[in-house]
Design a protein around this motif. Sequence first.
Motif, mmCIF file in Angstrom:
data_model
loop_
_atom_site.group_PDB
_atom_site.id
_atom_site.type_symbol
_atom_site.label_atom_id
_atom_site.label_comp_id
_atom_site.label_asym_id
_atom_site.label_seq_id
_atom_site.Cartn_x
_atom_site.Cartn_y
_atom_site.Cartn_z
ATOM 1 N N ILE A 27 0.796 -1.335 0.142
ATOM 2 C CA ILE A 27 -0.046 0.108 -0.023
ATOM 3 C C ILE A 27 0.844 1.453 -0.033
ATOM 4 N N GLN A 28 0.549 2.162 -0.630
ATOM 5 C CA GLN A 28 1.240 3.602 -0.532
ATOM 6 C C GLN A 28 0.159 4.398 0.393
ATOM 7 N N ILE A 29 0.675 5.033 1.299
ATOM 8 C CA ILE A 29 -0.305 5.551 2.456
ATOM 9 C C ILE A 29 -0.676 6.994 2.148
ATOM 10 N N HIS A 30 0.246 7.666 1.213
ATOM 11 C CA HIS A 30 -0.029 8.964 0.862
ATOM 12 C C HIS A 30 0.639 9.248 -0.579
ATOM 13 N N PRO A 31 -0.058 10.111 -1.342
ATOM 14 C CA PRO A 31 0.367 10.146 -2.858
ATOM 15 C C PRO A 31 1.762 10.720 -2.850
ATOM 16 N N LEU A 32 2.321 11.510 -1.912
ATOM 17 C CA LEU A 32 3.394 12.152 -2.005
ATOM 18 C C LEU A 32 4.731 10.880 -1.425
ATOM 19 N N ASP A 33 4.327 9.961 -1.084
ATOM 20 C CA ASP A 33 5.286 8.995 -0.248
ATOM 21 C C ASP A 33 6.002 8.251 -1.528
ATOM 22 N N ASN A 34 7.267 8.042 -1.322
ATOM 23 C CA ASN A 34 8.426 7.510 -2.214
ATOM 24 C C ASN A 34 8.786 6.039 -1.746
ATOM 25 N N VAL A 35 7.873 5.602 -0.659
ATOM 26 C CA VAL A 35 7.791 4.171 -0.313
ATOM 27 C C VAL A 35 6.570 3.496 -0.167
ATOM 28 N N LEU A 36 6.666 2.227 -0.342
ATOM 29 C CA LEU A 36 5.455 1.386 -0.308
ATOM 30 C C LEU A 36 5.549 0.707 1.015
ATOM 31 N N VAL A 37 4.424 0.173 1.732
ATOM 32 C CA VAL A 37 4.502 -0.635 2.723
ATOM 33 C C VAL A 37 3.958 -1.931 2.323
ATOM 34 N N ALA A 38 4.881 -3.191 2.662
ATOM 35 C CA ALA A 38 4.436 -4.411 2.199
ATOM 36 C C ALA A 38 3.316 -4.844 3.447
ATOM 37 N N LEU A 39 2.387 -5.394 3.143
ATOM 38 C CA LEU A 39 1.128 -5.874 3.642
ATOM 39 C C LEU A 39 1.420 -7.407 4.150
ATOM 40 N N GLN A 40 2.277 -8.020 3.420
ATOM 41 C CA GLN A 40 2.702 -9.374 3.476
ATOM 42 C C GLN A 40 4.227 -9.614 3.176
ATOM 43 N N ASP A 41 4.864 -10.584 3.500
ATOM 44 C CA ASP A 41 6.241 -10.905 3.353
ATOM 45 C C ASP A 41 6.233 -11.135 1.939
ATOM 46 N N LEU A 42 7.137 -10.214 1.365
ATOM 47 C CA LEU A 42 7.426 -10.278 -0.107
ATOM 48 C C LEU A 42 9.034 -10.598 -0.347
ATOM 49 N N THR A 43 9.301 -11.443 -1.440
ATOM 50 C CA THR A 43 10.610 -12.100 -1.674
ATOM 51 C C THR A 43 11.327 -11.212 -2.681
ATOM 52 N N ALA A 44 12.550 -10.997 -2.499
ATOM 53 C CA ALA A 44 13.362 -10.356 -3.757
ATOM 54 C C ALA A 44 13.054 -10.873 -5.080
ATOM 55 N N GLY A 45 12.679 -10.111 -6.180
ATOM 56 C CA GLY A 45 12.704 -10.545 -7.322
ATOM 57 C C GLY A 45 11.095 -10.402 -7.641
ATOM 58 N N THR A 46 10.155 -10.359 -6.730
ATOM 59 C CA THR A 46 8.695 -10.084 -6.900
ATOM 60 C C THR A 46 8.670 -8.939 -7.752
ATOM 61 N N GLN A 47 7.625 -8.994 -8.848
ATOM 62 C CA GLN A 47 7.384 -7.706 -9.727
ATOM 63 C C GLN A 47 6.212 -7.118 -8.785
ATOM 64 N N ILE A 48 6.515 -5.808 -8.752
ATOM 65 C CA ILE A 48 5.517 -4.929 -8.189
ATOM 66 C C ILE A 48 4.826 -3.730 -9.268
ATOM 67 N N ASN A 49 3.435 -3.870 -9.354
ATOM 68 C CA ASN A 49 2.888 -3.088 -10.576
ATOM 69 C C ASN A 49 2.317 -1.905 -9.805
ATOM 70 N N PHE A 50 2.727 -0.584 -9.936
ATOM 71 C CA PHE A 50 2.138 0.380 -9.233
ATOM 72 C C PHE A 50 2.226 1.487 -10.063
ATOM 73 N N ALA A 51 1.017 2.126 -9.972
ATOM 74 C CA ALA A 51 0.783 3.415 -10.658
ATOM 75 C C ALA A 51 1.401 3.449 -12.281
ATOM 76 N N GLY A 52 1.006 2.223 -12.846
ATOM 77 C CA GLY A 52 1.285 2.107 -14.367
ATOM 78 C C GLY A 52 2.689 1.775 -14.705
ATOM 79 N N HIS A 53 3.538 1.481 -13.623
ATOM 80 C CA HIS A 53 4.948 1.189 -13.517
ATOM 81 C C HIS A 53 5.162 -0.259 -12.853
ATOM 82 N N THR A 54 6.213 -0.924 -13.415
ATOM 83 C CA THR A 54 6.572 -2.252 -12.804
ATOM 84 C C THR A 54 7.911 -2.207 -12.138
#
Length: 554
Positions: free
Chosen positions: A10-37
């Motif tokens: 989750i991104q808590i605020h639109p100005l944030d430059n970090v995302l919060v993991a809501l579950q354990d995520l492993t290196a190499g996981t693809q994150i799709n956010f705001a039209g980018h990967t």
Amino acid sequence: MSASTRHTYIQIHPLDNVLVALQDLTAGTQINFAGHTLTLADNVQAKHKFTLQALQPGDSIYMYGVLVGKTTTAIAQGGGITVNNIVHAANDFQLGNRKTEWHKPDVSRYQDRTFMGYHRHDGSVGTANYWLVIPLVFCENRNINVLKEALTAKLGFAKPRGYENEVDSLINMYQTGKSAAELLQADLQLTPESIGAHKLFKNIDGIKFINHDMGCGGTKTDSDALCGLLAGYITHPNIAGATVLSLGCQHAQASILQTEILKRDANFNKPLIVLEQQQLGTESALLHEALKQTFVGLIEANKQERQPAPLSKLCIGLECGGSDGFSGISANPTLGYLSDMLVALGGSVVLAEFPELCGVEQELSDRCIDEPTAKKFMNLMQTYNARAEADGSGFYANPSPGNIKDGLITDAIKSAGAAKKGGTSPITAVLDYPEKVTQPGLNLLCTPGSDIESTTAEVASGANIVLFTTGLGTPTGNPVAPVVKISTNTKLYQKMPDIIDIDCGTIIEGEETIEQTAIRMLELVIDIASGNQQTKAQKLGQDDFIPWKRGVSL
């Protein structure tokens, strides 16, 4: 997050430059956010954060729309932020323009709702009816304990016991020759057994006995503040009357206590027994007098009964302890929504823990109803932090090892999430410890971030219920005000069902919205305020009380 939607970040605020993991995520996981990967560069545990862009040393980290840290090393895109690559940072603050517009929730369904409380002569309403027995100085702690042993069980106020039976089982096993290994492997089942006489006074919820280590030997400032704190408890709406034991020669004099009581209630008329040991002489003379006068006071207190009261008579203390990386996403925003509901109904809420407001001072000072109120807040924050730094610390040192382990790695990250408990309403008053709440609406109270010291202070200021969020688990309670324990995650709720009252992990799981959870919580608050249900802390007899020594405590 909406109900029935489960996200992995989750991104808590639109100005944030970090995302919060809501579950354990492993290196190499693809994150799709705001039209980018982006690809995670590190393993990121649930509750921790990872970057949206590659960062260089000295770059800013933003969460909740505010500065919460600076990088100390380069961090790859999708890299986890840790204590090894960022440090605490927060923006400066100054007197700004008033920003008192707020999101006022629809509370029409609660306009005519009531709770069943104890109406006091000063217009306040208690959610309980207790008799209080307190020492003015630590020298009287033993006598307080003697009174507790004499009164509690005989009057029917003793908590159920069970562990004595388990000790009996261990003794029997030892006497019959069981080995140490067999004792350690024994399955001891808790078998509660009621003790004490049948409850004699039907309208009294209990006699509360408080000990502390202050009153003399410290600074005069601390002893005076102690008298103010104790006066806050004596005049508290949940207190029907009090017995106070004084040695006689201590800094915390009975005359100072009386002055502080009248500050808070100029027409004070509750039964109040003040006994001085050096005046009465022997211990038996003191205790006999205390027993007789307290018993007569209980007879008077028992005449009071619960009557309907509007929800505007609730004063809610907002507290967090054992916080985690989900606190600012689930439980604290839920308290914020409930706070706004109560303010809209004409009630009072108290947001404290000033070290945990570091980094959001500008927003909070701008929300103060006028400039004097804003200046008082800013002055208290600056003075407190300067005193801490003079002693070799500062607000930056507030996060505990447990906080850091579960994602709150700088004070500003912790603070930005903690402040969400205060909702969006204007700040009507700023109080210095141990001042009393006199204004409806959102009140800021200067206290440490230390759980029990802060809870103790909020109750002294008039909170007749405390809502306490936790992500790691803490049994904290209070002698005179119900403390409702709220988990930030469902795993904790399931692991510690004996101390947690309500789960906000449903928000993380996508099962409820913040608004839905707040409504569910308010219904529980009304039930507890009416005496229909006890909190887990009350059932455990968790009566924590620690006065704040005005030196440094974060």
